[in-house]
Design a protein around this motif. Structure first.
Motif: not given
Length: 62
Positions: A40-44, A51-52
């Motif tokens: 959740t720290a990753v933007p978007n 995608e992963a």
């Protein structure tokens, strides 16, 4: 209470997507608290997770 007669211009206000398939299905997984914080720290982060998953599915089906 809804307006009598409804909204005659409802189609103009509906949600539209530019994706080939709409994102209508949901899945739920359990992860560690640390993993959740990192993701959740990753933007978007929602698109990052999609995608992963798509990449892993492509690898598996190749």
């Amino acid at each position: 209470m809804p307006r009598p007669g409804g909204n005659p211009d409802l189609v103009a206000h509906q949600f539209k997507t530019d994706r080939p398939e709409p994102l209508s299905a949901r899945i739920q997984i359990r992860v560690t608290e640390r993993m959740k914080e990192q993701v959740t720290a990753v933007p978007n982060w929602q698109e990052f997770v999609r995608e992963a998953i798509a990449e892993k599915l492509l690898e598996r089906n190749s």
